[in-house]
Motif scaffolding. Sequence first.
Motif, short mmCIF file in Angstrom:
data_model
loop_
_atom_site.label_atom_id
_atom_site.label_comp_id
_atom_site.label_asym_id
_atom_site.label_seq_id
_atom_site.Cartn_x
_atom_site.Cartn_y
_atom_site.Cartn_z
N UNK A 69 10.62 4.88 -24.34
CA UNK A 69 10.50 3.51 -25.13
C UNK A 69 9.33 4.47 -26.11
N UNK A 70 8.95 5.52 -25.92
CA UNK A 70 8.10 6.13 -27.14
C UNK A 70 6.65 6.13 -27.03
N UNK A 71 6.09 5.25 -26.03
CA UNK A 71 4.45 5.29 -26.22
C UNK A 71 4.05 7.10 -25.64
N UNK A 72 2.99 7.25 -26.20
CA UNK A 72 2.31 8.58 -25.80
C UNK A 72 2.21 8.82 -24.43
N UNK A 73 2.27 10.20 -23.80
CA UNK A 73 2.15 10.45 -22.45
C UNK A 73 0.90 10.07 -22.24
N UNK A 74 -0.18 10.22 -22.48
CA UNK A 74 -1.45 9.88 -22.19
C UNK A 74 -1.66 8.18 -21.79
N UNK A 75 -0.91 7.75 -22.68
CA UNK A 75 -0.83 6.05 -22.42
C UNK A 75 0.23 5.59 -21.38
N UNK A 76 1.20 6.52 -21.33
CA UNK A 76 2.17 6.17 -20.34
C UNK A 76 1.72 6.37 -19.00
N UNK A 77 0.82 7.56 -18.78
CA UNK A 77 0.16 7.74 -17.29
C UNK A 77 -0.89 6.68 -17.19
N UNK A 78 -1.74 6.32 -18.18
CA UNK A 78 -2.70 5.09 -17.76
C UNK A 78 -1.91 3.94 -17.24
N UNK A 79 -0.91 3.73 -18.10
CA UNK A 79 0.06 2.44 -17.49
C UNK A 79 0.60 2.66 -16.10
N UNK A 80 1.15 3.73 -15.78
CA UNK A 80 1.56 3.96 -14.36
C UNK A 80 0.27 4.00 -13.40
N UNK A 81 -0.71 4.53 -13.75
CA UNK A 81 -1.93 4.45 -12.83
C UNK A 81 -2.25 2.79 -12.51
N UNK A 82 -2.06 2.14 -13.79
CA UNK A 82 -2.53 0.71 -13.70
C UNK A 82 -1.42 0.24 -12.48
N UNK B 197 0.93 -1.17 -0.04
CA UNK B 197 0.05 0.15 0.18
C UNK B 197 0.86 1.21 -0.09
N UNK B 198 1.93 1.27 0.79
CA UNK B 198 2.97 2.43 0.87
C UNK B 198 3.34 2.55 -0.32
N UNK B 199 3.96 1.53 -1.01
CA UNK B 199 4.62 1.58 -2.55
C UNK B 199 3.49 2.16 -3.42
N UNK B 200 2.32 1.92 -3.52
CA UNK B 200 1.34 2.43 -4.30
C UNK B 200 1.40 3.83 -4.25
N UNK B 201 1.39 4.45 -2.91
CA UNK B 201 1.23 5.85 -2.63
C UNK B 201 2.33 6.51 -3.25
N UNK B 202 3.55 6.03 -2.99
CA UNK B 202 4.89 6.58 -3.56
C UNK B 202 4.74 6.65 -5.03
N UNK B 203 4.35 5.43 -5.64
CA UNK B 203 4.33 5.49 -7.35
C UNK B 203 3.32 6.53 -7.72
N UNK B 204 2.09 6.58 -7.08
CA UNK B 204 1.09 7.59 -7.36
C UNK B 204 1.67 9.00 -7.43
N UNK B 205 2.49 9.35 -6.23
CA UNK B 205 3.23 10.53 -6.27
C UNK B 205 4.04 10.95 -7.05
N UNK B 206 4.50 9.94 -7.68
CA UNK B 206 5.49 10.37 -8.83
C UNK B 206 4.93 9.89 -10.34
N UNK B 207 3.48 10.20 -10.43
CA UNK B 207 3.03 9.38 -11.53
C UNK B 207 3.37 10.18 -13.04
#
Length: 482
Positions: free
Chosen positions: A96-109, A75-85
């Motif tokens: 690696x080239x994918x568009x920024x909206x796709x990259x944000x969606x993947x990071x939120x995943x 849970x703590x790791x999730x919070x840190x990842x979301x804080x640096x999304x």
Amino acid sequence: MSIVTQQTYSNYINGTWESSAGDTKASINPARPDEVVGYYTLSSADTLNKAVEAGMAAKDAWRKMAEPARGNILFKAADFLEGRLEEIAETMTREMGKTFPEAKGETMRGVQLLRYYAGEGMRKNGDVIPSTDQEALMFTTRTPLGVVGVITPWNFPVAIPIWKIAPALVYGNAVVFKPAQEAVITAAKVMECLAEAGFPEGVINFVTGTGSVIGQGLAEHPHVHGITFTGSEQVGRGIGQTALSRGAKYQLEMGGKNPVIVTEDADLDLAVNATISGGLKSTGQKCTATSRVIVQSTVYDSFKEKLLEKVKDIKVGDGMKEDSWMGPCASESQFQTVSSYIEKGKEEGAELLCGGETVPEEKGYYITPAVFDRVSPDMTIAREEIFGPVLALMKVETVEEAIELANDTEYGLSASIFTTSIQHFLSFLDDIEAGLVRINAESAGVELQAPFGGMKNSSSHSREQGEAAKEFFTSIKTVFVK
């Protein structure tokens, strides 16, 4: 916004980020090959041994920690990842080239995956089973494998590592994580979030380097009890054979040649949009990407016309630009591979209707999305995984013929059909040879709480994500108490 870094990342072993030892290599922005995103260490077998031994020393105490306590760290790791999304998403786009909206969606995943598996710490890990002896109690419990090697690809540098690492950890394993070289800076930033969460020393370790040294070394190491791998079929088979030869558990997710069937009763606009999204987003660099488009003859020309109209309007460019719908290939080698398949298609007699060209005004590894017509089942572009923005159109008379053609491949990862007929849906569901079956939806994508994996040469017949992850990362103990 600009968060380009040229930091050098080394290894995280036994709770410490090590200073770089040995040769380093630059990670390059495929949109602008003269831009360095960061540097990483080409680690040695000795470094890998050190990481595995750290996992060995940590695994018993970690296994004995209460499962809810393990989940709390996730849970703590999730919070840190979301804080640096946004920072991590931008790094992904630049690396690696994918568009920024796709990259944000993947990071939120990735954030959602961490929270899902954190919750596993509060769920059951066994069952009571009736015994024939009325004076006995019989039940099952689960025990972790020990040290698990995690080998991940470059196309999903946040989501795929996390959907392997998170369940491995919450079920009580120690982890040695080897990311793909093409996306190692993104992976290192994910590792920083995990390190900050407070795992005990040695529980999670991160080693960068080549597949031939670090990847193969994990497969061969006598103290690595399980290997989970996503990547090419050729590499996966070698890892599986090596692990099998020493009795280690292994999990392989590999290639796909994913079909979409469009029937004469389908909503063609829906089918076109989903074919484009499933086949061309992330520049077609998904194992579940649509590759073969199998269309009934009565609607073939109409579908083709609608498809071409939309494909020709796709804006190809730097993934950090707001108007870019599709970014570059992830690397020069991937660009060359995709280009060679396009030339092979033309040589073998397929008709290139549009795309397959470079973008002269851009310096990066760009290829415009290609659509081929008159593709026969024996052509290379109909049989081999391209891993790029290439669609092969194939005409059939009947739905039965379409399903037979869809199954005419060594792979069986995902498949979809567009139809309004219940009979066609039921026939497809029953007869298609794929691990992921989607109806009136694109071939790419699966929800994180659902099992994911393929048939035939697409996998080792295990499943990832959801509760299915428990089957790989643990072993069952059957307990009889008299």
